[in-house]
Design an enzyme around this catalytic site. Structure first.
Site, short mmCIF file in Angstrom:
data_model
loop_
_atom_site.label_atom_id
_atom_site.label_comp_id
_atom_site.label_asym_id
_atom_site.label_seq_id
_atom_site.Cartn_x
_atom_site.Cartn_y
_atom_site.Cartn_z
N ASN A 263 -4.52 9.35 17.64
CA ASN A 263 -5.32 8.73 16.58
C ASN A 263 -6.81 8.60 16.85
OD1 ASN A 263 -2.72 8.47 15.58
ND2 ASN A 263 -3.20 6.55 14.54
N LYS B 286 6.77 5.50 20.03
CA LYS B 286 5.90 5.80 18.88
C LYS B 286 4.45 5.50 19.24
CE LYS B 286 5.40 6.19 14.13
NZ LYS B 286 5.30 5.54 12.84
N ASN C 84 -4.82 17.00 13.65
CA ASN C 84 -3.97 16.82 14.84
C ASN C 84 -3.89 18.08 15.70
OD1 ASN C 84 -3.52 14.33 13.81
ND2 ASN C 84 -1.32 14.56 13.50
N GLY D 122 4.43 0.28 1.87
CA GLY D 122 5.12 -0.80 1.18
C GLY D 122 5.61 -0.35 -0.19
N GLY E 106 0.85 -1.19 0.00
CA GLY E 106 0.00 0.00 0.00
C GLY E 106 0.88 1.24 0.00
N ASN F 97 2.93 0.11 12.52
CA ASN F 97 2.64 0.84 13.75
C ASN F 97 2.08 -0.10 14.81
OD1 ASN F 97 3.40 3.52 13.52
ND2 ASN F 97 1.59 4.04 12.32
N GLU G 80 -6.72 0.56 12.98
CA GLU G 80 -5.73 -0.26 13.68
C GLU G 80 -5.89 -0.12 15.21
OE1 GLU G 80 -2.20 1.32 11.37
OE2 GLU G 80 -1.85 -0.82 11.12
N SER H 189 -4.06 8.83 10.44
CA SER H 189 -4.47 7.69 9.61
C SER H 189 -5.79 7.09 10.10
CB SER H 189 -3.37 6.64 9.59
OG SER H 189 -3.11 6.20 10.90
N ASN I 108 0.69 7.67 18.91
CA ASN I 108 -0.54 7.16 18.29
C ASN I 108 -1.67 7.03 19.29
OD1 ASN I 108 0.43 6.89 15.60
ND2 ASN I 108 1.54 5.06 16.20
#
Ligand code: NAD
Length: 308
Positions: free
Chosen positions: A194, A186, A204, A13, A10, A104, A268, A256, A190
């Site tokens: 998120n 990290k 944000n 990648g 995606g 992530n 996610e 995201s 998130n």
């Protein structure tokens, strides 16, 4: 030269695959999305960067079995597809294949190590950013640093080899002897941004503009920090302030998870706030804010088509 296979081509990648291929590396992109793979095979991969577009020739397939064995496998699927991606990637495995995740969240390492010997697994995080524009086309949108490290913290030749390969492709990378700490660091970002920004429909930066969102994000992050501390993660002086600094630096960004909700796609959450809840449960620590925001996202997701 390492024969490199990227599972999940995606936004990220394709970015890594495209840049590695451009640097002379042998790269295969694998994705279940036929239209995207067909576009890459017929027209090349288009990477838009600061207003200009480069078209890169890179091998792509939907059939992981057609590739043969690989020296290096990089997972870039969304976290809810990791288990399937790992099963698929077993077809690529030989004695010395290395498997790296730069996804992530928390839980990818565990999922990979259920099927692959942990001696072959390397963990990482990346500050690079990318967005999918359409089949065969992505935008390179962030240039932060990438870190890779052995699970046992040793500095090894093979991680150095990956560092060199990425750096040669223009992906600024360092090896780390404390990669788990960096994964948590990290995660804090998130965890704070998120789900909250996603649910509220905010960019944000807007999280810093209200006392209510400030209080919520501080509590979400503080709960995660407490869990991390109990797990023995080394934590820098003030993680909440660091998260706020990241928010300030990405003011205009719609995160995201926000984009996922906007497009009525799965998020996610299980690897982010949901992972904090899971780890907290194991330790017997209450994390009510993370529990609540996970539950809210789960209910929103239930109204989406992808389940049917
Ligand atoms: P994406 O949705 O753009 O790409 C994932 C791709 O995986 C999709 O094209 C999908 O078709 C494919 N896929 C799903 N199951 C597969 C399977 N079994 N085999 C092969 N392909 C499969 O997601 P992304 O934005 O590239 O994110 C990937 C990971 O990187 C996530 O964990 C994300 O959080 C993380 N990440 C993203 C960014 C970013 O800027 N996009 C930055 C840092 C980290």
């Amino acid at each position: 030269m390492m024969k490199t296979v990227i599972i999940g081509a995606g936004a990220m990648g394709s970015l890594f695959g495209g840049l590695l291929s451009l640097s002379g590396q042998e790269v295969w992109l694998v994705d279940v999305w036929k239209e995207h793979v067909n576009a890459i095979c017929s027209k090349g991969l288009a990477i838009e960067e600061k207003g200009t577009t480069r078209t890169i020739s890179v091998k792509a397939t939907t059939d992981v079995r057609s590739i043969g064995k690989a020296d290096f496998v990089l997972y870039f699927v969304k976290t809810y597809n990791t288990e399937k991606a790992v099963s698929d990637s077993l077809a690529l495995e030989k004695e010395d294949t290395l498997f790296l995740t730069l996804q992530n969240g928390l839980g990818n390492e565990e999922m990979i190590c259920q099927k692959i010997d942990r001696k072959k697994v390397i963990l990482g995080i990346t500050g690079q950013g990318a967005t999918l524009l359409g089949p065969g086309s992505i935008r390179h949108a962030g240039w932060g640093k990438t870190y890779v490290g052995e699970l046992d913290g040793k500095m090894t030749d093979r991680t150095n080899q990956i560092v060199q390969m990425f750096c040669k492709a223009g992906i600024e990378t360092d090896a780390s002897s404390h990669i788990h700490d960096l994964v948590w660091e990290k995660l804090f970002v998130n965890v704070g941004i998120n789900a909250l920004a996603a649910i509220l429909g905010l960019k944000n930066g807007q999280l810093l503009d209200h006392p209510e969102t400030l209080r919520l994000l501080e509590t979400l992050v503080s709960e995660a920090v407490e869990v991390a501390r109990k797990k023995g993660v080394r934590i820098e002086a003030n993680p909440v302030e660091r998260v706020k600094a990241v928010i300030e630096a990405t003011r205009e960004n719609r995160c995201s998870m926000g984009q996922d909700l906007d497009r009525k796609q799965r998020t996610e959450i299980d690897a982010i706030n949901g992972a904090v809840v899971r780890e907290a449960d194991r330790l017997g620590i209450p994390v009510p804010y993370n529990q609540m925001i996970t539950d809210l996202i789960k209910v929103i997701e239930k109204s989406f088509e992808f389940w049917r």
